[in-house]
Design a protein around this motif. Structure first.
Motif, mmCIF file in Angstrom:
data_model
loop_
_atom_site.group_PDB
_atom_site.id
_atom_site.type_symbol
_atom_site.label_atom_id
_atom_site.label_comp_id
_atom_site.label_asym_id
_atom_site.label_seq_id
_atom_site.Cartn_x
_atom_site.Cartn_y
_atom_site.Cartn_z
ATOM 1 N N ILE A 45 -2.745 27.683 -8.078
ATOM 2 C CA ILE A 45 -2.845 26.252 -7.807
ATOM 3 C C ILE A 45 -1.436 25.716 -7.596
ATOM 4 O O ILE A 45 -0.534 25.983 -8.392
ATOM 5 N N LEU A 46 -1.240 24.981 -6.509
ATOM 6 C CA LEU A 46 0.076 24.441 -6.192
ATOM 7 C C LEU A 46 -0.030 22.964 -5.849
ATOM 8 O O LEU A 46 -1.107 22.454 -5.535
ATOM 9 N N SER A 47 1.112 22.287 -5.877
ATOM 10 C CA SER A 47 1.211 20.909 -5.416
ATOM 11 C C SER A 47 2.272 20.867 -4.324
ATOM 12 O O SER A 47 3.432 21.205 -4.565
ATOM 13 N N LEU A 48 1.862 20.484 -3.113
ATOM 14 C CA LEU A 48 2.772 20.473 -1.972
ATOM 15 C C LEU A 48 3.223 19.052 -1.664
ATOM 16 O O LEU A 48 2.427 18.112 -1.689
ATOM 17 N N ASP A 49 4.505 18.900 -1.352
ATOM 18 C CA ASP A 49 5.032 17.605 -0.941
ATOM 19 C C ASP A 49 4.608 17.296 0.492
ATOM 20 O O ASP A 49 4.303 18.197 1.286
ATOM 21 N N LEU A 50 4.634 16.021 0.825
ATOM 22 C CA LEU A 50 4.212 15.562 2.145
ATOM 23 C C LEU A 50 4.974 16.262 3.268
ATOM 24 O O LEU A 50 4.390 16.632 4.291
ATOM 25 N N ASP A 51 6.283 16.458 3.075
ATOM 26 C CA ASP A 51 7.082 17.039 4.153
ATOM 27 C C ASP A 51 6.810 18.524 4.368
ATOM 28 O O ASP A 51 7.371 19.136 5.279
ATOM 29 N N GLN A 52 5.938 19.127 3.540
ATOM 30 C CA GLN A 52 5.548 20.519 3.726
ATOM 31 C C GLN A 52 4.256 20.654 4.529
ATOM 32 O O GLN A 52 3.881 21.755 4.923
ATOM 33 N N VAL A 53 3.589 19.524 4.783
ATOM 34 C CA VAL A 53 2.263 19.543 5.406
ATOM 35 C C VAL A 53 2.376 19.466 6.924
ATOM 36 O O VAL A 53 3.098 18.625 7.467
ATOM 37 N N SER A 54 1.638 20.344 7.607
ATOM 38 C CA SER A 54 1.590 20.317 9.067
ATOM 39 C C SER A 54 0.304 19.644 9.557
ATOM 40 O O SER A 54 0.351 18.668 10.286
ATOM 41 N N TYR A 55 -0.857 20.162 9.138
ATOM 42 C CA TYR A 55 -2.121 19.531 9.523
ATOM 43 C C TYR A 55 -3.240 19.960 8.576
ATOM 44 O O TYR A 55 -3.087 20.896 7.785
ATOM 45 N N GLN A 108 0.827 -1.200 0.000
ATOM 46 C CA GLN A 108 0.000 0.000 0.000
ATOM 47 C C GLN A 108 0.866 1.257 0.000
ATOM 48 O O GLN A 108 1.827 1.370 0.748
ATOM 49 N N LYS A 109 0.478 2.220 -0.851
ATOM 50 C CA LYS A 109 1.179 3.491 -0.916
ATOM 51 C C LYS A 109 0.246 4.601 -0.455
ATOM 52 O O LYS A 109 -0.935 4.606 -0.780
ATOM 53 N N TYR A 110 0.793 5.510 0.313
ATOM 54 C CA TYR A 110 0.007 6.623 0.820
ATOM 55 C C TYR A 110 0.291 7.876 0.002
ATOM 56 O O TYR A 110 1.323 7.990 -0.657
ATOM 57 N N GLN A 111 -0.637 8.810 0.060
ATOM 58 C CA GLN A 111 -0.521 10.026 -0.732
ATOM 59 C C GLN A 111 0.708 10.827 -0.312
ATOM 60 O O GLN A 111 0.960 11.020 0.879
ATOM 61 N N GLU A 112 1.462 11.284 -1.304
ATOM 62 C CA GLU A 112 2.708 11.997 -1.037
ATOM 63 C C GLU A 112 2.682 13.444 -1.515
ATOM 64 O O GLU A 112 3.543 14.236 -1.125
ATOM 65 N N ARG A 113 1.722 13.802 -2.368
ATOM 66 C CA ARG A 113 1.602 15.179 -2.850
ATOM 67 C C ARG A 113 0.140 15.610 -2.779
ATOM 68 O O ARG A 113 -0.767 14.783 -2.930
ATOM 69 N N PHE A 114 -0.063 16.902 -2.581
ATOM 70 C CA PHE A 114 -1.405 17.418 -2.361
ATOM 71 C C PHE A 114 -1.618 18.681 -3.200
ATOM 72 O O PHE A 114 -0.869 19.657 -3.057
ATOM 73 N N MET A 115 -2.628 18.638 -4.071
ATOM 74 C CA MET A 115 -2.955 19.802 -4.882
ATOM 75 C C MET A 115 -3.834 20.739 -4.068
ATOM 76 O O MET A 115 -4.879 20.334 -3.539
ATOM 77 N N VAL A 116 -3.397 21.985 -3.944
ATOM 78 C CA VAL A 116 -4.101 22.967 -3.127
ATOM 79 C C VAL A 116 -4.222 24.266 -3.916
ATOM 80 O O VAL A 116 -3.603 24.438 -4.976
ATOM 81 N N SER A 117 -5.017 25.179 -3.385
ATOM 82 C CA SER A 117 -5.160 26.480 -4.044
ATOM 83 C C SER A 117 -5.143 27.588 -3.001
ATOM 84 O O SER A 117 -5.502 27.382 -1.833
ATOM 85 N N ARG A 118 -4.705 28.742 -3.462
ATOM 86 C CA ARG A 118 -4.711 29.950 -2.630
ATOM 87 C C ARG A 118 -5.000 31.121 -3.559
ATOM 88 O O ARG A 118 -4.159 31.480 -4.390
ATOM 89 N N GLY A 119 -6.199 31.677 -3.428
ATOM 90 C CA GLY A 119 -6.621 32.681 -4.394
ATOM 91 C C GLY A 119 -6.786 32.027 -5.755
ATOM 92 O O GLY A 119 -7.438 30.986 -5.888
ATOM 93 N N ASP A 120 -6.156 32.589 -6.789
ATOM 94 C CA ASP A 120 -6.241 31.990 -8.122
ATOM 95 C C ASP A 120 -5.031 31.122 -8.444
ATOM 96 O O ASP A 120 -4.867 30.660 -9.569
#
Length: 256
Positions: free
Chosen positions: A155-165, A141-153
């Motif tokens: 769109i970014l993709s953040l790595d797992l080690d950038q996530v706090s909560y 099993q593999k867990y999610q390692e990147r997360f597509m997010v947005s701020r205003g207009d």
């Protein structure tokens, strides 16, 4: 019969704890040994074992956490102390509970019940968890390692080690990065929880999924609930309180 060790440098406190334990569980608890300091504890636990340890944080020759630095101790521990600032350090050891002095008899009873639930009572088989574990072993099993997010207009993709909560606010879900930025995340905590590595993240209540590294410290919010101080801080993070039904699993998560 549960064999118990008491590590306490105050004779009166040790005797009172022993009497309360024998009063609450006269036919179920055997006080095997009473130790007064770090050096005695290191020497005794190097050669002997018990089922449960009650351990004062402050001992005559040092802090009891130093015991864990000198020997490998896997026995469940219930820490006792007059101070509450050691809670997070206690839970990183083999702690199943943390009792503040003077110890209330009801709190002691709850701690013993918690020990029974975790180590004495037979556990029912969770078929879904068993299936997930087998799938993880067989399928890798593999867990999610990147997360597509947005701020205003943007769109970014953040790595797992950038996530706090992660935090839910109404129908919206937000990701808080370690640099303190709040991003809109397209998803729900329920779906997200299944995709996150459970060794790194824990859902403490309906509103928050936190990473281990996001926890600054913890304090008791009530007898059975724990309040977390998270980084980055925000006004909404004041609600980062481990729900009562998740407290036991949360402590196990801290100990793994």
């Amino acid at each position: 019969m549960i064999s118990v060790a008491i590590v306490e440098d105050e004779h009166l406190a040790a005797r009172e704890l022993e009497n309360n334990l024998l009063s609450l569980r006269p036919d179920a608890v055997h006080i095997k040994v009473k130790l007064e300091n770090v050096s005695q504890a290191v020497a005794w636990f190097s050669e002997n074992e018990v089922d449960l340890i009650f351990m004062d944080v402050h001992l005559g020759d040092g802090n009891s956490f130093s015991i864990f630095e000198q020997i490998e101790l896997k026995t469940p521990v219930i820490f006792t102390t007059a101070y509450d600032q050691y809670a997070i350090q206690a839970f990183k050891q083999c702690s199943i509970d943390y009792l503040l002095k003077p110890i209330d008899e009801d709190d002691l009873e709850q701690a013993l019940n918690k020990y029974d639930d975790m180590f004495v009572k037979p556990k029912s088989v969770d078929i879904e968890s068993l299936q997930n574990s087998l799938q993880s072993i067989i399928g890798g099993q593999k867990y999610q390692e990147r997360f597509m997010v947005s701020r205003g207009d943007r769109i970014l993709s953040l790595d797992l080690d950038q996530v706090s909560y992660f935090m839910a606010d109404g129908k919206a879900c937000y990701l808080f990065s370690k640099d303190g930025t709040r991003y809109l995340f397209d998803g729900t905590l329920a779906n997200l929880e299944k995709k996150l590595d459970p060794n790194i993240f824990f859902r403490i209540n309906r509103k928050f999924i936190v990473s281990y590294s996001s926890i600054i410290d913890m304090v008791y919010y009530s007898k059975t609930r724990i309040k977390l101080n998270l980084k980055p801080t925000c006004e909404e993070a004041m609600d980062a309180i481990v729900s009562q039904d998740r407290s036991s699993d949360f402590k196990k998560w801290l100990n793994q």
